[in-house]
Write a protein that holds these residues in place. Sequence first.
Motif, short mmCIF file in Angstrom:
data_model
loop_
_atom_site.label_atom_id
_atom_site.label_comp_id
_atom_site.label_asym_id
_atom_site.label_seq_id
_atom_site.Cartn_x
_atom_site.Cartn_y
_atom_site.Cartn_z
N ARG A 104 0.84 -1.19 0.00
CA ARG A 104 0.00 0.00 0.00
C ARG A 104 0.88 1.25 0.00
O ARG A 104 2.06 1.20 0.37
CB ARG A 104 -0.93 -0.01 1.21
N VAL A 105 0.30 2.38 -0.43
CA VAL A 105 1.06 3.61 -0.59
C VAL A 105 1.77 4.00 0.70
O VAL A 105 2.96 4.35 0.67
CB VAL A 105 0.13 4.74 -1.07
N ALA A 106 1.09 3.95 1.84
CA ALA A 106 1.72 4.36 3.10
C ALA A 106 2.95 3.50 3.41
O ALA A 106 3.97 4.00 3.90
CB ALA A 106 0.71 4.28 4.24
N ASP A 107 2.86 2.21 3.10
CA ASP A 107 4.00 1.32 3.35
C ASP A 107 5.13 1.57 2.36
O ASP A 107 6.31 1.48 2.72
CB ASP A 107 3.55 -0.14 3.25
N ILE A 108 4.78 1.89 1.11
CA ILE A 108 5.80 2.20 0.10
C ILE A 108 6.58 3.44 0.51
O ILE A 108 7.82 3.47 0.46
CB ILE A 108 5.14 2.41 -1.27
N VAL A 109 5.87 4.47 0.95
CA VAL A 109 6.54 5.71 1.35
C VAL A 109 7.41 5.49 2.58
O VAL A 109 8.46 6.13 2.74
CB VAL A 109 5.48 6.80 1.62
#
Length: 329
Positions: A104-109
């Motif tokens: 997910r985006v939050a984990d990627i960032v």
Amino acid sequence: MSRPESPPLIEVEDLVVSYPAGRARRVQAVSGVSLAIASGETLGLVGESGCGKSTLARAILRLVRAEHGRVLLAGDDPLDERRLRRRVQMIFQDPVSSLNPARRVADIVAEGLEIWGTDAGGSGGRSEIVERVLHAVGLDPETFGARRPHELSGGQAQRVCLARALAIRPEMLVLDEPVSALDVSVQAQILNLLERLKAEFGLTMLFVSHDLSVVRAISDRVLVMYLGRVCEVAPVDELFRRARHPYTRALMASVPGKPFGVPPASRLIEGEPPSPIDPPSGCRFRTRCPRADQRCADVAPDAIAVGEGHLVACHHPVDPEESHDDRAR
């Protein structure tokens, strides 16, 4: 070649990168390139496909190995690649393919913070840093944090890539064709975002592109490459007003609509690009240059100063008055 006035953050000295091409032959993608990028500067790197600009960008981050030369970071040779990549982050051409589709985006960032720890991102915990950088690139954490890459548009995916890079507070971004895969309207949004992020985070940038209009909009200085070598480098306004290398002017003439006011490309460039496996002797542009003579075949030109901060590697650079006359035609 090409030293900015303020102390450089990145210096590249006589870099050579080549790739195997079968039968003990090699393609020399980067041939003795030297440059310097000042802290807080955006250097545009431009040239047609295959000129070596992306290889040079990757070699700076040691994503490809150089056979010769070195890259200095703030005056020091960064032997520790982890240290180099902590301070210099890369943004790639295709944003969606550079994101992990399973996360997910939050984990990627947060990936960089997982590797380097939250101290790398400044004050606050991991979730706070993620929220802060998502807001900085124009994405609402509550809306986008739980999404996966396939649920993003190209522009949104590139914003996530920028947030991931910024989370660990790098000093420099190396951007390899970061807007070429995006619609024109989205390109403008990302370029404006980069300008704002540069000021907000105190960034230095190397911006790689084949698009002269994009390079002109984003850069402080521009470096032009042809077949692995540097042709010309100058402040952005100086280059587009008084380009001195025949290849630079041919690039400008090739842009549809002739926005740079140079003669038709047919008067500035001839024939097809030579093979990078067996490049021409002397000046590598000579086989396509109407100004070439025997000296161009015998001797590779050194970079000479033709103005303040303006260097050109050409035995027969275009005269400024000739350039003015061309614009009037």
